[in-house]
Design a protein around this motif. Sequence first.
Motif, short mmCIF file in Angstrom:
data_model
loop_
_atom_site.label_atom_id
_atom_site.label_comp_id
_atom_site.label_asym_id
_atom_site.label_seq_id
_atom_site.Cartn_x
_atom_site.Cartn_y
_atom_site.Cartn_z
N GLU A 199 95.67 38.16 18.58
CA GLU A 199 94.71 38.13 17.48
C GLU A 199 93.44 37.44 17.96
O GLU A 199 93.50 36.37 18.57
CB GLU A 199 95.27 37.37 16.28
CG GLU A 199 94.27 37.30 15.14
CD GLU A 199 94.73 36.44 13.97
OE1 GLU A 199 93.88 36.18 13.09
OE2 GLU A 199 95.89 36.04 13.93
N ALA A 200 92.30 38.05 17.70
CA ALA A 200 91.01 37.43 17.98
C ALA A 200 90.62 36.65 16.73
O ALA A 200 90.15 37.22 15.75
CB ALA A 200 89.97 38.49 18.31
N TYR A 201 90.86 35.36 16.74
CA TYR A 201 90.62 34.50 15.58
C TYR A 201 89.12 34.39 15.29
O TYR A 201 88.69 34.50 14.15
CB TYR A 201 91.23 33.13 15.85
CG TYR A 201 91.09 32.13 14.74
CD1 TYR A 201 91.82 32.26 13.57
CD2 TYR A 201 90.24 31.04 14.88
CE1 TYR A 201 91.70 31.32 12.56
CE2 TYR A 201 90.12 30.11 13.87
CZ TYR A 201 90.85 30.25 12.71
OH TYR A 201 90.73 29.33 11.72
N CYS A 202 88.34 34.13 16.35
CA CYS A 202 86.89 34.06 16.22
C CYS A 202 86.27 34.15 17.61
O CYS A 202 86.98 34.14 18.61
CB CYS A 202 86.46 32.78 15.51
SG CYS A 202 86.89 31.24 16.36
N GLN A 203 84.95 34.24 17.68
CA GLN A 203 84.25 34.37 18.96
C GLN A 203 82.98 33.55 18.94
O GLN A 203 82.45 33.23 17.88
CB GLN A 203 83.94 35.83 19.25
CG GLN A 203 83.03 36.49 18.23
CD GLN A 203 82.95 37.98 18.40
OE1 GLN A 203 83.14 38.52 19.48
NE2 GLN A 203 82.63 38.69 17.31
N LYS A 204 82.51 33.19 20.14
CA LYS A 204 81.25 32.45 20.25
C LYS A 204 80.71 32.58 21.67
O LYS A 204 81.42 32.95 22.60
CB LYS A 204 81.44 30.99 19.87
CG LYS A 204 82.15 30.15 20.90
CD LYS A 204 82.33 28.70 20.50
CE LYS A 204 81.16 28.11 19.82
NZ LYS A 204 81.33 26.75 19.39
#
Length: 133
Positions: free
Chosen positions: A86-91
């Motif tokens: 799962e890609a929870y978030c990105q930055k």
Amino acid sequence: MLVAAVLALGTGLTATAPAGATDAVSPDGRPVVRTAGDGVERTFTTWATNVNVRHNNADYARCNNSPSVANCPNVRGRVSPGQPFEAYCQKRGSQTVGGNPYWVYVIRPSFSGWMASYYVDYPDHVLPDTPWC
């Protein structure tokens, strides 16, 4: 969402996190997502074998604020093709890998942490429908 949609069309534009957003860490060490949670699970795989998923066991905030190999020295696990995460978030991180400056917070059943977005099996730097953190 619009930026991700435009990027999916291959225009070459780059996306940035919302202006004025601040970095924060939740009690469990996960980065704080900058947009309201929608309950959608974003599942991806990698194109490379044994991709390191990293964190900083001594200083979560340092790794979460600016992901890189130096800031996230501890390898919590590895992901290979066919192993969804799962890609929870990105930055945007402080290290660019393969020309891609973004990092994604990965969640697997037995570990979680940061992975260079370069290794995600997706054609663009920015992952679709994945919030900024």
